[in-house]
Design a protein around this motif. Structure first.
Motif, PDB file in Angstrom:
ATOM      1  N   THR A 160      30.054 -13.212-101.174  1.00  0.00           N
ATOM      2  CA  THR A 160      29.096 -12.900-102.334  1.00  0.00           C
ATOM      3  C   THR A 160      27.709 -13.737-102.107  1.00  0.00           C
ATOM      4  N   LYS A 174      31.123 -10.367 -93.193  1.00  0.00           N
ATOM      5  CA  LYS A 174      32.070 -11.337 -93.693  1.00  0.00           C
ATOM      6  C   LYS A 174      32.573 -11.373 -94.954  1.00  0.00           C
ATOM      7  N   HIS A 175      32.321 -10.336 -95.551  1.00  0.00           N
ATOM      8  CA  HIS A 175      32.879 -10.183 -97.013  1.00  0.00           C
ATOM      9  C   HIS A 175      32.742 -11.429 -97.950  1.00  0.00           C
ATOM     10  N   LYS A 214      35.014 -15.404 -95.209  1.00  0.00           N
ATOM     11  CA  LYS A 214      35.403 -14.704 -96.060  1.00  0.00           C
ATOM     12  C   LYS A 214      35.657 -15.091 -97.527  1.00  0.00           C
ATOM     13  N   LYS A 269      28.357  -7.570 -95.460  1.00  0.00           N
ATOM     14  CA  LYS A 269      29.291  -6.339 -95.030  1.00  0.00           C
ATOM     15  C   LYS A 269      30.154  -6.903 -93.993  1.00  0.00           C
TER      16      LYS A 269
END
Length: 161
Positions: free
Chosen positions: A97, A94-95, A31, A92
């Motif tokens: 970028t 592991k959040h 994350k 979605k």
């Protein structure tokens, strides 16, 4: 408290690079990380594009644009649905970028440059599984990057069945 990291993933859409991407997404990404999907194209195709971005690579490409076929056609990159699905799932679940960056030239040199340019905390790449003779004759991208990159490098070998 964990530090947000810049993780690099060398992707040439081969079986080996997809295996490495899967491994990294499962075992390394967390994350808050920024995942840089790095693709190196040989110095061919559009002469003006090669001249324009030969030293710096493409601008950073957000995942929402990277997945658009018409955008990637501008960079002469043919997308791979499996890679897009892997990245979409990681974003979605592991959040993280995801950002793409394309370089033109020799993959060995350009991947080492990407480590510096993107300030990567680590780089993950697949192995083609060359034998000793092939590695000597053709040169090994993974061996070169491991020896010359200024960050930890993980080479994921494709499992033989």
């Amino acid at each position: 408290m964990t530090k947000e990291r810049n993780l690099g993933f060398a992707v040439d859409f081969s079986k080996g690079s997809k295996t490495a991407l899967k491994w990294a997404l499962q075992n390394l990404s967390d994350k808050g990380d920024t995942m840089y999907v790095i693709h190196v194209k040989p110095q061919e195709g559009s002469e003006s594009r090669s001249l324009l971005w030969s030293t710096t690579g493409s601008p950073l490409i957000p995942f929402a644009e990277f997945r658009q076929k018409d955008v990637m056609e501008n960079y002469e990159v043919e997308l791979d649905q499996e890679v897009l699905e892997l990245l979409d799932t990681a974003i979605k679940q592991k959040h993280v970028t995801a950002i793409a960056k394309i370089y033109w030239g020799d993959a060995r040199d350009k991947l080492c440059e990407a480590v510096e340019d993107l300030k990567l905390d680590c780089l993950v790449l697949g192995s083609r599984g060359l034998g000793t003779l092939q590695r000597v004759l053709l040169g090994s991208v993974s061996s070169h990057v491991m020896a010359n990159a200024n960050c930890p490098v993980t080479i994921v070998k494709d499992q033989k069945v």
